[in-house]
Design an enzyme around this catalytic site. Structure first.
Site, PDB file in Angstrom:
ATOM      1  CE  LYS A 115      -4.480  -1.595   1.463  1.00 33.91           C
ATOM      2  NZ  LYS A 115      -5.550  -1.550   2.442  1.00 33.91           N
ATOM      3  CE  LYS A 197      -6.456  -9.299  -2.679  1.00 36.63           C
ATOM      4  NZ  LYS A 197      -6.481  -8.850  -1.285  1.00 36.63           N
ATOM      5  CE  LYS A 200     -13.331  -5.734   0.023  1.00 32.20           C
ATOM      6  NZ  LYS A 200     -12.698  -5.148   1.231  1.00 32.20           N
TER       7      LYS A 200
END
Ligand code: TYM
Length: 337
Positions: A115, A197, A200
């Site tokens: 992040k 992955k 979202k």
């Protein structure tokens, strides 16, 4: 004799879209465990402000996510379902646990490193401290089991380390939780990049499927899913990540084993196989979408569920927090009456 059930805790952040990855890897398992454990599910809305959110959009999204987890089958009669920010004890325990967590441990977290690259203009304290808030979520409720996807494993491990450290200094205070990772679907991959992955907040909308997505759009995304040049359907994560991911999704939505699916679709060609996956996902999500619409059509009932959940959660959380405060030597507040 009353049987005391173990406590299970899990959570989800209201960011981006709730994907079939979240559903298969986490939320569908929460549902199955509701009868065997005392379950507590937090909508982790404090976690998600570690990245900038547009306030009015964020408020709507958090409400929508809350309706989505209920629509997936969480039963507010059986389980406690609530907004993390409605239970102030989370942030309070986080402060105390911060004093028992080392900066170096937080800097080593993979999610923090990822992040920090993605949001290099906003590497705030919350981003670094994120795992301690997650530890507080879990430890407040003395949870024994935490069902999550494999991407959360490092956070569960640091939670265990913090609990063991605190118990080592002050004696038994926290239950040391175990992570529970599903055997099938602990990491659902993206439809366009099947080696990564399904996220979202993916920049490519074709990579992820939302649990409340329009059926035509779902079918289109599965038709376009990346596969490989070999025409046979078989499970081989290394050489056929796209097909293996689709087999996992189909198995999760039909409850048919991967082996049987391979037998059924081995020689039929990819087109027929991808269509079957799309149809199974549309059918599996259809009752969830209907339930979601029902919840969203009555916001006052939805917020009442949230309020009841927060009251029940807060009652449990306060007991643990008081104990922790006593253990570390904080003076008890005189009763205000
Ligand atoms: P979050 O919101 O990123 O994801 C929610 C859950 O979905 C799982 N998951 C996946 N599983 C399989 N395949 C995927 N592609 C996939 N993507 C996500 C995640 O592992 C997770 O279980 N920090 C947590 C939320 C949280 C929490 C907690 C979880 C806050 N407090 C306490 C457990 C206990 C998170 O960001 O999950």
């Amino acid at each position: 004799m009353e049987i005391v059930k173990q406590v299970l805790y899990s959570g989800i952040q209201p960011t981006g879209i709730m994907t079939i990855g979240n559903y298969i890897g986490a939320v569908s398992n929460w549902n199955k465990m509701q009868n065997d454990y005392d379950c507590i599910f937090g909508l982790a809305d404090l976690h998600a402000i570690t990245v900038r959110q547009n306030p009015s959009e964020y408020r709507q999204k958090a409400i929508s996510f809350f309706a989505q987890i209920l629509a997936c089958g969480l039963d507010p009669e059986k389980s406690i379902v609530y907004f993390q920010s409605h239970v102030h004890q989370h942030a309070e325990l986080q402060w105390i646990l911060n004093c028992y967590t080392y900066v170096g441990e937080m800097q080593r977290m993979t999610q923090f490193k990822d992040k920090s690259i993605k949001h290099e203009e906003n590497i705030n304290m919350g981003l670094l401290d994120y795992p301690v808030l997650m530890a507080s979520d879990i430890l407040l409720y003395k949870a024994a089991l935490v069902p999550v996807g494999i991407d959360q494993k490092q956070h569960i491990e640091i939670t265990r380390d913090i609990a063991i450290r605190f118990n080592g200094i002050y004696g038994d205070t926290f239950v040391v939780p175990d992570g529970y990772y599903p055997t099938l679907g602990a990491k659902i991959a993206g439809l366009q990049t099947p080696t990564g992955k399904m996220g979202k907040s993916d920049a490519d909308p074709n990579n992820a499927v939302s649990i409340i997505e329009d059926p035509d759009s779902i079918l289109r995304k599965f038709r376009r899913a990346v596969t490989d040049s070999d025409p046979f359907v078989s499970f081989d994560l290394l050489n056929k990540p796209g097909i293996s991911n689709l087999l996992t999704i189909l198995s999760a939505f039909t409850d048919v084993s991967i082996e049987s699916l391979v037998n059924e679709y081995a020689d039929g060609g990819y087109k027929r196989f991808k269509e079957a996956v799309g149809v199974a996902v549309v059918e599996g999500l259809s009752p969830i979408r209907d339930k979601y619409n029902t919840y969203m059509s009555d916001k006052s009932q939805l917020m009442d569920i949230a309020k009841q959940g927060a009251l029940r959660a807060s009652h449990i959380a306060e007991k643990t927090l008081s104990k922790v405060k006593r253990k570390v030597g904080l003076v008890e507040k005189a009763r205000l009456n």
